[in-house]
Design a protein around this motif. Structure first.
Motif, PDB file in Angstrom:
ATOM      1  N   UNK A  11       0.804  -1.233   0.000  1.00 25.85           N
ATOM      2  CA  UNK A  11       0.000   0.000   0.000  1.00 25.85           C
ATOM      3  C   UNK A  11       0.838   1.285   0.000  1.00 25.85           C
ATOM      4  N   UNK A  12       1.774   1.406  -0.960  1.00 29.37           N
ATOM      5  CA  UNK A  12       2.534   2.669  -1.017  1.00 29.37           C
ATOM      6  C   UNK A  12       1.705   3.858  -1.525  1.00 29.37           C
ATOM      7  N   UNK A  13       0.640   3.595  -2.302  1.00 29.19           N
ATOM      8  CA  UNK A  13      -0.262   4.673  -2.760  1.00 29.19           C
ATOM      9  C   UNK A  13       0.492   5.834  -3.415  1.00 29.19           C
ATOM     10  N   UNK A  14       1.343   5.518  -4.386  1.00 28.60           N
ATOM     11  CA  UNK A  14       2.151   6.557  -5.034  1.00 28.60           C
ATOM     12  C   UNK A  14       1.320   7.407  -5.998  1.00 28.60           C
ATOM     13  N   UNK A  15       1.782   8.633  -6.175  1.00 28.21           N
ATOM     14  CA  UNK A  15       1.230   9.541  -7.178  1.00 28.21           C
ATOM     15  C   UNK A  15       2.310   9.784  -8.231  1.00 28.21           C
ATOM     16  N   UNK A  16       1.913  10.395  -9.343  1.00 26.56           N
ATOM     17  CA  UNK A  16       2.906  10.778 -10.345  1.00 26.56           C
ATOM     18  C   UNK A  16       3.861  11.815  -9.792  1.00 26.56           C
ATOM     19  N   UNK A  17       3.349  12.663  -8.939  1.00 28.31           N
ATOM     20  CA  UNK A  17       4.116  13.774  -8.386  1.00 28.31           C
ATOM     21  C   UNK A  17       4.709  13.387  -7.028  1.00 28.31           C
ATOM     22  N   UNK A  18       5.992  13.706  -6.832  1.00 30.67           N
ATOM     23  CA  UNK A  18       6.708  13.295  -5.607  1.00 30.67           C
ATOM     24  C   UNK A  18       6.105  13.912  -4.346  1.00 30.67           C
ATOM     25  N   UNK A  19       5.457  15.066  -4.509  1.00 29.30           N
ATOM     26  CA  UNK A  19       4.930  15.765  -3.326  1.00 29.30           C
ATOM     27  C   UNK A  19       3.543  15.260  -2.936  1.00 29.30           C
ATOM     28  N   UNK A  20       2.989  14.327  -3.706  1.00 28.88           N
ATOM     29  CA  UNK A  20       1.633  13.853  -3.431  1.00 28.88           C
ATOM     30  C   UNK A  20       1.488  13.297  -2.017  1.00 28.88           C
ATOM     31  N   UNK A  21       0.439  13.704  -1.334  1.00 30.47           N
ATOM     32  CA  UNK A  21       0.218  13.262   0.049  1.00 30.47           C
ATOM     33  C   UNK A  21      -1.092  12.505   0.162  1.00 30.47           C
ATOM     34  N   UNK A  22      -1.085  11.487   1.011  1.00 30.49           N
ATOM     35  CA  UNK A  22      -2.305  10.771   1.349  1.00 30.49           C
ATOM     36  C   UNK A  22      -2.381  10.666   2.869  1.00 30.49           C
ATOM     37  N   UNK A  23      -3.480  11.141   3.430  1.00 35.32           N
ATOM     38  CA  UNK A  23      -3.672  11.127   4.893  1.00 35.32           C
ATOM     39  C   UNK A  23      -2.465  11.743   5.606  1.00 35.32           C
ATOM     40  N   UNK A  24      -1.956  12.838   5.042  1.00 35.04           N
ATOM     41  CA  UNK A  24      -0.887  13.581   5.701  1.00 35.04           C
ATOM     42  C   UNK A  24       0.514  13.050   5.465  1.00 35.04           C
ATOM     43  N   UNK A  25       0.664  11.974   4.679  1.00 34.66           N
ATOM     44  CA  UNK A  25       1.989  11.409   4.430  1.00 34.66           C
ATOM     45  C   UNK A  25       2.373  11.632   2.966  1.00 34.66           C
TER      46      UNK A  25
END
Ligand code: FE2
Length: 258
Positions: A11-25
């Motif tokens: 569950x790394x939940x990566x985005x295309x953008x390095x700054x992408x955050x999920x639930x504050x991480x």
């Protein structure tokens, strides 16, 4: 000691953008921090297992995943989660070191990677074809087997999560119960740790490389715990040792006090 090491992240939940955050991480830097510690702890691991939600509904996240892990010499065994985009995942992670779904024999062990995703649903279900493949794959090989899927095939004791587990877990267990060489069932999705048994079968869940869910919670709730990874030692006689490692140094979410 003997045996071989397997690293498990999920569950790394990566985005295309390095700054992408999920639930504050920030999911990218958190994933990298976990991997750095995992690789430092097991320099001779046989494979890296990633049990779903590689990306957070963002196809460009697979390029990021590839740029982080594409140079590994060890196989990276992947399965999709409900936030993955399966067609894109298969296309972007086509070729070594990656393997998406299927099964893989390493040493005296067989890894069976199941796709438990149901299009448009958060919860999971194994199709009849996937159940048949599981049964056949286990029937074809007497090797010690580790069966991997994204969704939890047991209740976790958390009401909201138990509504989004594996819908047809009974059918799954009927097949597992027919094959006595299954040593472990391993999943992601629940963003929390579990190390239990069902008869002789180890039941293992590993927390996310990002934010965690609060165990035992009736409704959706986050936990304060940091990112994590798991290390397995798989012995030639079918025994399994496993150790969970929380990564305190990772950029974990700072929860406001309630
Ligand atoms: Fe997830």
């Amino acid at each position: 000691m003997g045996g071989m090491d397997l690293l498990h992240v999920t569950d790394p939940h990566l985005y295309g953008c390095a700054e992408g955050q999920l639930r504050g991480v920030e999911t990218d830097s958190s994933f990298r921090a976990v991997l750095t510690q995992a690789f430092a702890r097991a320099d001779d691991y046989a494979a890296l297992l990633v049990t779903g939600d590689l990306v957070q509904d963002d196809g460009a996240g697979y390029l990021r995943f590839r740029s982080i892990l594409g140079n590994l010499r060890q196989p990276v065994l992947c399965i999709p989660g409900n936030h993955d985009i399966p067609e894109l995942m298969h296309r972007e992670l086509n070729g070594a070191p990656f393997q998406v779904c299927g099964s893989r024999r390493i040493g005296g062990w067989q890894f069976v990677m199941l796709d438990s995703c149901e299009p448009g649903q958060v919860g999971g279900r194994l199709t009849p074809a996937e159940l048949a493949r599981l049964d056949e794959t286990l029937g074809d090989s007497p090797a010690h087997a580790m069966v991997c899927l994204h969704h939890h095939p047991i209740t976790m004791g958390s009401r909201w999560l138990d509504g989004i587990g594996l819908a047809n877990a009974d059918e799954f267990w009927r097949i597992i119960d027919r094959h006595s060489h299954v040593r472990a069932v391993v999943w992601g999705h629940v963003h929390q740790a579990l190390d239990d048994r069902r008869g002789d079968v180890h039941l293992i869940a590993t927390p996310s490389t990002g934010a965690q869910f609060l165990p035992g919670s009736v409704g959706y709730a986050l936990d304060h715990r940091p990112p994590a990874f798991r290390q397995f030692r798989l012995h030639a006689d079918g025994r399994i040792d496993t150790q969970l490692h929380w990564v305190e140094a990772a950029p974990a979410r700072k929860l406001a006090s309630a």
